[in-house]
Every structure is written in structure tokens, then in C-alpha cells.
Design an enzyme around this catalytic site. Structure first.
Site, PDB file in Angstrom:
ATOM      1  N   LYS A  14       7.653   2.236  -5.008  1.00  0.00           N
ATOM      2  CA  LYS A  14       6.849   2.779  -6.114  1.00  0.00           C
ATOM      3  C   LYS A  14       5.905   3.891  -5.648  1.00  0.00           C
ATOM      4  O   LYS A  14       5.676   4.845  -6.388  1.00  0.00           O
ATOM      5  CB  LYS A  14       6.126   1.699  -6.907  1.00  0.00           C
ATOM      6  CG  LYS A  14       5.197   0.814  -6.142  1.00  0.00           C
ATOM      7  CD  LYS A  14       4.634  -0.245  -7.076  1.00  0.00           C
ATOM      8  CE  LYS A  14       4.088  -1.454  -6.371  1.00  0.00           C
ATOM      9  NZ  LYS A  14       3.408  -1.301  -5.103  1.00  0.00           N
ATOM     10  N   ARG A  89      -2.371  -5.972 -11.378  1.00  0.00           N
ATOM     11  CA  ARG A  89      -1.537  -6.932 -10.655  1.00  0.00           C
ATOM     12  C   ARG A  89      -1.580  -8.321 -11.308  1.00  0.00           C
ATOM     13  O   ARG A  89      -0.917  -9.231 -10.853  1.00  0.00           O
ATOM     14  CB  ARG A  89      -2.030  -7.091  -9.216  1.00  0.00           C
ATOM     15  CG  ARG A  89      -1.718  -5.919  -8.289  1.00  0.00           C
ATOM     16  CD  ARG A  89      -0.527  -6.135  -7.468  1.00  0.00           C
ATOM     17  NE  ARG A  89      -0.411  -5.968  -6.057  1.00  0.00           N
ATOM     18  CZ  ARG A  89      -0.426  -4.854  -5.338  1.00  0.00           C
ATOM     19  NH1 ARG A  89      -0.756  -3.717  -5.835  1.00  0.00           N
ATOM     20  NH2 ARG A  89      -0.129  -4.878  -4.072  1.00  0.00           N
ATOM     21  N   ARG A 123       9.088  -0.775   7.964  1.00  0.00           N
ATOM     22  CA  ARG A 123       8.221   0.330   7.595  1.00  0.00           C
ATOM     23  C   ARG A 123       7.285   0.680   8.754  1.00  0.00           C
ATOM     24  O   ARG A 123       6.757  -0.214   9.416  1.00  0.00           O
ATOM     25  CB  ARG A 123       7.392  -0.172   6.398  1.00  0.00           C
ATOM     26  CG  ARG A 123       6.701   0.822   5.600  1.00  0.00           C
ATOM     27  CD  ARG A 123       6.589   0.403   4.172  1.00  0.00           C
ATOM     28  NE  ARG A 123       5.585  -0.618   3.903  1.00  0.00           N
ATOM     29  CZ  ARG A 123       5.177  -0.930   2.674  1.00  0.00           C
ATOM     30  NH1 ARG A 123       5.698  -0.348   1.623  1.00  0.00           N
ATOM     31  NH2 ARG A 123       4.272  -1.857   2.493  1.00  0.00           N
ATOM     32  N   ARG A 156       1.837  -1.287   9.072  1.00  0.00           N
ATOM     33  CA  ARG A 156       0.643  -1.610   8.299  1.00  0.00           C
ATOM     34  C   ARG A 156       0.213  -3.024   8.668  1.00  0.00           C
ATOM     35  O   ARG A 156       1.055  -3.882   8.912  1.00  0.00           O
ATOM     36  CB  ARG A 156       1.002  -1.565   6.801  1.00  0.00           C
ATOM     37  CG  ARG A 156       0.461  -0.350   6.100  1.00  0.00           C
ATOM     38  CD  ARG A 156       1.019  -0.195   4.729  1.00  0.00           C
ATOM     39  NE  ARG A 156       0.722  -1.312   3.830  1.00  0.00           N
ATOM     40  CZ  ARG A 156       0.936  -1.275   2.521  1.00  0.00           C
ATOM     41  NH1 ARG A 156       1.441  -0.191   1.959  1.00  0.00           N
ATOM     42  NH2 ARG A 156       0.667  -2.304   1.752  1.00  0.00           N
ATOM     43  N   ARG A 167       2.911 -11.554  -0.651  1.00  0.00           N
ATOM     44  CA  ARG A 167       2.884 -10.489  -1.669  1.00  0.00           C
ATOM     45  C   ARG A 167       4.058 -10.612  -2.635  1.00  0.00           C
ATOM     46  O   ARG A 167       3.907 -10.386  -3.843  1.00  0.00           O
ATOM     47  CB  ARG A 167       2.867  -9.116  -0.990  1.00  0.00           C
ATOM     48  CG  ARG A 167       1.448  -8.719  -0.607  1.00  0.00           C
ATOM     49  CD  ARG A 167       1.384  -8.002   0.719  1.00  0.00           C
ATOM     50  NE  ARG A 167       1.926  -6.672   0.652  1.00  0.00           N
ATOM     51  CZ  ARG A 167       2.410  -6.022   1.704  1.00  0.00           C
ATOM     52  NH1 ARG A 167       2.462  -6.619   2.878  1.00  0.00           N
ATOM     53  NH2 ARG A 167       2.836  -4.801   1.586  1.00  0.00           N
TER      54      ARG A 167
HETATM   55  P1  AMP Z   1      -0.338  -1.863  -2.022  1.00  0.00           P
HETATM   56  O1  AMP Z   1      -0.631  -0.624  -1.252  1.00  0.00           O
HETATM   57  O2  AMP Z   1      -0.228  -1.628  -3.506  1.00  0.00           O
HETATM   58  O3  AMP Z   1       0.835  -2.623  -1.457  1.00  0.00           O
HETATM   59  O4  AMP Z   1      -1.618  -2.838  -1.873  1.00  0.00           O
HETATM   60  C1  AMP Z   1      -2.005  -3.288  -0.593  1.00  0.00           C
HETATM   61  C2  AMP Z   1      -2.953  -4.459  -0.744  1.00  0.00           C
HETATM   62  O5  AMP Z   1      -4.139  -4.040  -1.436  1.00  0.00           O
HETATM   63  C3  AMP Z   1      -2.423  -5.638  -1.543  1.00  0.00           C
HETATM   64  O6  AMP Z   1      -1.604  -6.506  -0.776  1.00  0.00           O
HETATM   65  C4  AMP Z   1      -3.738  -6.295  -1.959  1.00  0.00           C
HETATM   66  O7  AMP Z   1      -4.329  -6.992  -0.879  1.00  0.00           O
HETATM   67  C5  AMP Z   1      -4.620  -5.093  -2.253  1.00  0.00           C
HETATM   68  N1  AMP Z   1      -4.473  -4.657  -3.656  1.00  0.00           N
HETATM   69  C6  AMP Z   1      -3.968  -3.467  -4.090  1.00  0.00           C
HETATM   70  N2  AMP Z   1      -3.998  -3.397  -5.427  1.00  0.00           N
HETATM   71  C7  AMP Z   1      -4.526  -4.586  -5.850  1.00  0.00           C
HETATM   72  C8  AMP Z   1      -4.799  -5.140  -7.134  1.00  0.00           C
HETATM   73  N3  AMP Z   1      -4.529  -4.466  -8.260  1.00  0.00           N
HETATM   74  N4  AMP Z   1      -5.324  -6.394  -7.187  1.00  0.00           N
HETATM   75  C9  AMP Z   1      -5.625  -7.075  -6.074  1.00  0.00           C
HETATM   76  N5  AMP Z   1      -5.374  -6.620  -4.843  1.00  0.00           N
HETATM   77  C10 AMP Z   1      -4.830  -5.384  -4.711  1.00  0.00           C
END
Ligand code: AMP
Length: 225
Positions: A14, A89, A123, A156, A167
Site C-alpha cells: 500500500k 486501523r 524487506r 525495520r 500485525r
Molecule cells: P505501518 O507503517 O503502516 O506498517 O505502521 C507501522 C506501525 O505503526 C504499526 O505496526 C503500528 O505499531 C503503528 N501504527 C501505524 N498506524 C497506526 C494506526 N492507525 N493505529 C495504531 N497504530 C498504528
């Protein structure tokens, strides 16, 4: 103005799709995960609070998420629209957002769990210039070294098998129910995310174009490229 939310299990691509769409339509790409990573790197108070939560692949508390999104949206730099990546989320976050803003479409990138698991564990990221690699389909020319700046690549912190599983689980239990809400509003566009990135993007834009036509908008020309 185009107001989109892009959704899918972590590793579905995404972020890549959001960036391509942002360039094509001059949107602002708002990645909540990127904002949190910035806080951690910049050693802010929020960064200190969420570092461990993120490394374990858990969701950050809703109050912190909502504050970050509120501040970001209030910058009002999204004249041509925005694409929200990684938010909402869960149902509470969706309700919070829809109280103040409306959206035109939710873009769902569909990829089976086994495929994303493999993608995420392969990744790699350049810690210096931020370029993304994947040991399966976008390898650096020299093993473990950034093509652009020569830095050593890293994973990461939250791309460990345990965090990835957490996740994926959260996506199914907490994020997917939101899709039902958006489906009822006929806002969801679904694409097959196992195809190459350019094909996924074409498919997204074709379907968004059809949606615009259906809504009898004059904006369809934008998508006809
Ligand atoms: P992402 O880059 O979208 O994979 O997000 C990385 C991490 O950031 C996630 O695994 C969560 O720990 C935190 N995170 C990102 N967006 C949210 C959200 N909308 N609600 C809660 N945690 C978030």
C-alpha cells in the site's frame, strides 16, 4: 479533490501504491506509520512512548493516533486531496475521522497472508536515504548495500516474525471490520496486490475512473491516462 484511504494487510504494497497515486494526482500522502517512525528517530516524547509498542508489531493507543492525525490534517496542505495510509486501523479511529472528514473511496490491496509474510521478512531499508529494497524482487546491486548512498541496509525493527504475525492478526480482527462499514457506503475498490506494482496501479486507477464516471463527475479525464 480526491480523498482516499488505502488499506491492506502490512506488506501488501500500500505504501508503494499510495506514492504512485500521490504523484499521478498531486495528492498529499499521509502515512501514520512514517509519522511515528519520525517521532522515534527524532527522540520525541511520543517516540519514547511508542518505540516498544511498534517494535512488537502492536497498535499504538488510539489517543496518540488521533492526536497525530488531527495535527497532520490541520496543516491543510492537501488542496488537491490526500491519501491516508495505515489509518484508520480500527472502528474507533474510523468513527473519529469520519466525524470531521468525508472520503471518496477506500482502496483495498488484496494479498494472501502467506505472501505478505514472505515479502515482509525479505524487506530491507536504507537507514540513511530511506530507499526500500526487497531481497525477492528488488535486490540491491551489491548485497546488503544501498544502491543510492552505499549505506548498509537494515530490516525495520518491526519486521520480525513475531511482530509480523501480530500485525497480520490485528488486520483481520481490528481493521477488517472497518471495511464492512465502508462497503455499506459503496466506497470500497478492491485490487489484486499479487500483480506487479505497475499493474496494481493501473488497475486501481481504472477502477477509480469507473467510480468517478458512475458518480457522474467531470474528473474522469484525470484517470484516463
Ligand atoms: P505501518 O507503517 O503502516 O506498517 O505502521 C507501522 C506501525 O505503526 C504499526 O505496526 C503500528 O505499531 C503503528 N501504527 C501505524 N498506524 C497506526 C494506526 N492507525 N493505529 C495504531 N497504530 C498504528
Amino acid at each position: 479533490m480526491h480523498k482516499y484511504i488505502i488499506m491492506g494487510v502490512q506488506g501488501c504494497g500500500k505504501g508503494t501504491q499510495a506514492k504512485l497515486l500521490k504523484e499521478a494526482l498531486d495528492l498529499v500522502h499521509i502515512s501514520v506509520g512514517d509519522i511515528f517512525r519520525w517521532h522515534i528517530q527524532s527522540h520525541t516524547k511520543l517516540g519514547a512512548r511508542i518505540k516498544r509498542i511498534m517494535a512488537e508489531g502492536q497498535l499504538v493507543p488510539d489517543d496518540d493516533v488521533e492526536e497525530v492525525v488531527r495535527q497532520r490534517m490541520e496543516m491543510h496542505d492537501w488542496n488537491y486531496g490526500f491519501i491516508l495510509d495505515g489509518f484508520p486501523r480500527n472502528l474507533r479511529q474510523a468513527a473519529f475521522f469520519l466525524e470531521s472528514y468525508d472520503i471518496d473511496a477506500v482502496l483495498l490491496i488484496n494479498v494472501p497472508d502467506e505472501v505478505v509474510r514472505e515479502r515482509i521478512l525479505n524487506r530491507r531499508l536504507c537507514p540513511k536515504c530511506g530507499v526500500d529494497y526487497n531481497l525477492m524482487f528488488h535486490r540491491p546491486a551489491v548485497a546488503n548495500t544501498c544502491d543510492v548512498c552505499g549505506s548498509e541496509l537494515v530490516s525495520r525493527a518491526d519486521d520480525t516474525p513475531a511482530a509480523v504475525n501480530a500485525r497480520i492478526q490485528d488486520f483481520h480482527t481490528k481493521t477488517q471490520p472497518i471495511l464492512e462499514l465502508f462497503r455499506r457506503k459503496e466506497l470500497v475498490v478492491v485490487v489484486d496486490g499479487t500483480q506487479p506494482a505497475e499493474v496494481v496501479q493501473q488497475d486501481l486507477r481504472r477502477q477509480l475512473g469507473q467510480k468517478v464516471l458512475k458518480n457522474a463527475s467531470t474528473e474522469s479525464a484525470i484517470f484516463a491516462q
